[in-house]
Scaffold this motif. Structure first.
Motif, PDB file in Angstrom:
ATOM      1  N   ASP A  20      50.356 -68.831   5.032  1.00 33.25           N
ATOM      2  CA  ASP A  20      49.935 -67.530   5.542  1.00 33.25           C
ATOM      3  C   ASP A  20      49.031 -66.806   4.540  1.00 33.25           C
ATOM      4  OD1 ASP A  20      50.172 -65.240   7.454  1.00 33.25           O
ATOM      5  OD2 ASP A  20      51.134 -64.308   5.717  1.00 33.25           O
ATOM      6  N   ILE A  21      49.392 -66.842   3.269  1.00 30.90           N
ATOM      7  CA  ILE A  21      48.565 -66.206   2.237  1.00 30.90           C
ATOM      8  C   ILE A  21      47.186 -66.843   2.201  1.00 30.90           C
ATOM      9  CG2 ILE A  21      48.313 -65.820  -0.247  1.00 30.90           C
ATOM     10  CD1 ILE A  21      51.459 -65.865  -0.321  1.00 30.90           C
ATOM     11  N   CYS A  22      47.151 -68.156   2.278  1.00 30.18           N
ATOM     12  CA  CYS A  22      45.882 -68.863   2.267  1.00 30.18           C
ATOM     13  C   CYS A  22      45.014 -68.420   3.438  1.00 30.18           C
ATOM     14  CB  CYS A  22      46.122 -70.373   2.314  1.00 30.18           C
ATOM     15  SG  CYS A  22      44.620 -71.372   2.282  1.00 30.18           S
ATOM     16  N   VAL A  23      45.567 -68.391   4.633  1.00 31.73           N
ATOM     17  CA  VAL A  23      44.809 -67.996   5.817  1.00 31.73           C
ATOM     18  C   VAL A  23      44.291 -66.572   5.682  1.00 31.73           C
ATOM     19  CG1 VAL A  23      45.060 -67.443   8.277  1.00 31.73           C
ATOM     20  CG2 VAL A  23      45.923 -69.618   7.393  1.00 31.73           C
ATOM     21  N   ARG A  24      45.093 -65.691   5.125  1.00 29.98           N
ATOM     22  CA  ARG A  24      44.739 -64.272   5.056  1.00 29.98           C
ATOM     23  C   ARG A  24      43.800 -63.936   3.897  1.00 29.98           C
ATOM     24  NH1 ARG A  24      50.423 -61.313   5.471  1.00 29.98           N
ATOM     25  NH2 ARG A  24      49.105 -59.467   5.144  1.00 29.98           N
ATOM     26  N   THR A  25      43.453 -64.937   3.078  1.00 30.93           N
ATOM     27  CA  THR A  25      42.566 -64.674   1.937  1.00 30.93           C
ATOM     28  C   THR A  25      41.429 -65.683   1.816  1.00 30.93           C
ATOM     29  OG1 THR A  25      44.007 -65.956   0.458  1.00 30.93           O
ATOM     30  CG2 THR A  25      44.415 -63.589   0.595  1.00 30.93           C
ATOM     31  N   ALA A  26      41.322 -66.629   2.731  1.00 26.88           N
ATOM     32  CA  ALA A  26      40.461 -67.794   2.522  1.00 26.88           C
ATOM     33  C   ALA A  26      38.981 -67.567   2.820  1.00 26.88           C
ATOM     34  CB  ALA A  26      40.957 -68.976   3.354  1.00 26.88           C
ATOM     35  N   ASN A  28      36.151 -65.928   1.717  1.00 29.95           N
ATOM     36  CA  ASN A  28      35.582 -65.144   0.618  1.00 29.95           C
ATOM     37  C   ASN A  28      36.511 -64.021   0.181  1.00 29.95           C
ATOM     38  OD1 ASN A  28      33.233 -66.723   0.720  1.00 29.95           O
ATOM     39  ND2 ASN A  28      32.301 -65.378   2.243  1.00 29.95           N
ATOM     40  N   GLY A  29      37.807 -64.336   0.150  1.00 32.04           N
ATOM     41  CA  GLY A  29      38.805 -63.369  -0.253  1.00 32.04           C
ATOM     42  C   GLY A  29      39.331 -62.508   0.883  1.00 32.04           C
ATOM     43  N   GLN A  30      38.791 -62.688   2.080  1.00 26.67           N
ATOM     44  CA  GLN A  30      39.184 -61.887   3.240  1.00 26.67           C
ATOM     45  C   GLN A  30      39.932 -62.751   4.253  1.00 26.67           C
ATOM     46  OE1 GLN A  30      38.485 -58.516   3.120  1.00 26.67           O
ATOM     47  NE2 GLN A  30      37.713 -59.044   1.069  1.00 26.67           N
ATOM     48  N   CYS A 169      36.396 -74.061  -8.305  1.00 28.60           N
ATOM     49  CA  CYS A 169      35.185 -73.960  -7.491  1.00 28.60           C
ATOM     50  C   CYS A 169      35.357 -72.763  -6.578  1.00 28.60           C
ATOM     51  CB  CYS A 169      34.986 -75.240  -6.684  1.00 28.60           C
ATOM     52  SG  CYS A 169      33.560 -75.214  -5.575  1.00 28.60           S
ATOM     53  N   MET A 170      34.392 -71.863  -6.585  1.00 31.63           N
ATOM     54  CA  MET A 170      34.522 -70.645  -5.799  1.00 31.63           C
ATOM     55  C   MET A 170      33.234 -70.331  -5.050  1.00 31.63           C
ATOM     56  SD  MET A 170      33.994 -67.488  -8.428  1.00 31.63           S
ATOM     57  CE  MET A 170      33.479 -66.521  -7.016  1.00 31.63           C
ATOM     58  N   ALA A 171      33.374 -69.648  -3.935  1.00 32.44           N
ATOM     59  CA  ALA A 171      32.207 -69.181  -3.181  1.00 32.44           C
ATOM     60  C   ALA A 171      31.528 -68.071  -3.967  1.00 32.44           C
ATOM     61  CB  ALA A 171      32.624 -68.681  -1.806  1.00 32.44           C
ATOM     62  N   THR A 172      30.245 -68.200  -4.182  1.00 37.68           N
ATOM     63  CA  THR A 172      29.532 -67.177  -4.945  1.00 37.68           C
ATOM     64  C   THR A 172      29.544 -65.831  -4.226  1.00 37.68           C
ATOM     65  OG1 THR A 172      27.464 -67.963  -3.960  1.00 37.68           O
ATOM     66  CG2 THR A 172      28.045 -68.817  -6.128  1.00 37.68           C
ATOM     67  N   ALA A 173      29.763 -65.841  -2.919  1.00 31.04           N
ATOM     68  CA  ALA A 173      29.830 -64.589  -2.169  1.00 31.04           C
ATOM     69  C   ALA A 173      31.054 -63.758  -2.527  1.00 31.04           C
ATOM     70  CB  ALA A 173      29.822 -64.876  -0.666  1.00 31.04           C
ATOM     71  N   ASN A 174      32.054 -64.376  -3.120  1.00 33.98           N
ATOM     72  CA  ASN A 174      33.296 -63.668  -3.448  1.00 33.98           C
ATOM     73  C   ASN A 174      33.160 -63.022  -4.824  1.00 33.98           C
ATOM     74  OD1 ASN A 174      35.908 -62.732  -3.687  1.00 33.98           O
ATOM     75  ND2 ASN A 174      36.872 -64.678  -3.150  1.00 33.98           N
ATOM     76  N   VAL A 175      32.419 -61.920  -4.875  1.00 34.55           N
ATOM     77  CA  VAL A 175      32.101 -61.295  -6.160  1.00 34.55           C
ATOM     78  C   VAL A 175      33.340 -60.697  -6.817  1.00 34.55           C
ATOM     79  CG1 VAL A 175      29.696 -60.889  -5.580  1.00 34.55           C
ATOM     80  CG2 VAL A 175      31.400 -59.182  -4.964  1.00 34.55           C
ATOM     81  N   LYS A 176      34.302 -60.264  -6.033  1.00 32.70           N
ATOM     82  CA  LYS A 176      35.537 -59.717  -6.599  1.00 32.70           C
ATOM     83  C   LYS A 176      36.300 -60.793  -7.359  1.00 32.70           C
ATOM     84  CE  LYS A 176      39.672 -57.105  -5.302  1.00 32.70           C
ATOM     85  NZ  LYS A 176      40.440 -56.505  -4.163  1.00 32.70           N
TER      86      LYS A 176
END
Length: 210
Positions: A20-26, A28-30, A169-176
């Motif tokens: 559930d946490i993964c789905v709710r944050t996956a 770009n953090g949203q 490895c992270m999405a560059t769009a996830n600036v936070k």
């Protein structure tokens, strides 16, 4: 609410909460639910295989009432993990998420491609950082030092196992998220043609300084 929260080892009963946490944050953090027809594919790629294959490197933030509200999961040896993902994990989920038969069009199809290509995790430029991680906290638990506590716990566990360094490895769009990783001492690793993602790495030796 924060005073009783603590980091502890993952338990099998936490599995649904981690999904559930993964789905709710996956996304770009949203929350990914507005984006994917079946957001369950996301934990099948980014959460569940880690607690299945390397549960000893999975830790959760417990809200003080036994509920996981954040997690950090890792793999000590990325090439070995990719191999185990293919041979041990993929057969467990391939019936629900079959291999794509065409170039991806939808977000779900993009994720199907990632699921069926675990070898994508093996990037030569990050070989000096053999471990890798994923960390996620529910939004209401962010910004309170819990991410730092989770990171410290995993880095210590890897250091104690003799693993010298870790990458992500992270999405560059996830600036936070990038700002958080910078505070945690990660630096960017040059990976040519990385596309919309960035690779970051750091040593495990100074985990106690976090």
């Amino acid at each position: 609410m924060t005073t009783s929260a603590s980091v502890r080892a993952y338990r099998p009963g936490d599995r649904a909460a981690l999904d559930d946490i993964c789905v709710r944050t996956a996304h770009n953090g949203q929350d990914s639910r507005p984006v994917y027809a079946d957001p369950g594919i996301l934990p099948a790629i980014f959460a569940a295989p880690y607690v299945h294959l390397e549960p000893e490197l999975a830790f959760v933030l417990d809200d003080g009432h036994g509920r996981a509200v954040g997690y950090i999961i890792g793999a000590a040896d990325t090439p070995a993990f990719a191999a185990a993902f293919r041979t041990e994990w993929l057969p467990l989920v391939a019936d629900r998420y079959p291999a794509p038969t065409r170039p991806p069009v939808t977000p779900d199809e993009v994720m199907l491609g990632l699921l069926h290509d675990p070898e994508r995790m093996v990037v030569p430029e990050v070989a000096a950082y053999p471990a890798h991680l994923h960390i996620d906290l529910l939004p209401e638990w962010q910004g309170r030092g819990h991410g730092r506590a989770l990171m410290r716990t995993l880095l210590r566990a890897l250091r104690d196992r003799g693993v010298p360094a870790i990458h992500l490895c992270m999405a560059t769009a996830n600036v936070k998220a990038r700002a958080f990783y910078d505070r945690m001492g990660f630096h960017e690793i040059d990976v040519p043609d990385a596309g919309p993602v960035a690779y970051l790495g750091r040593t495990t030796a100074d985990a106690d300084l976090l």
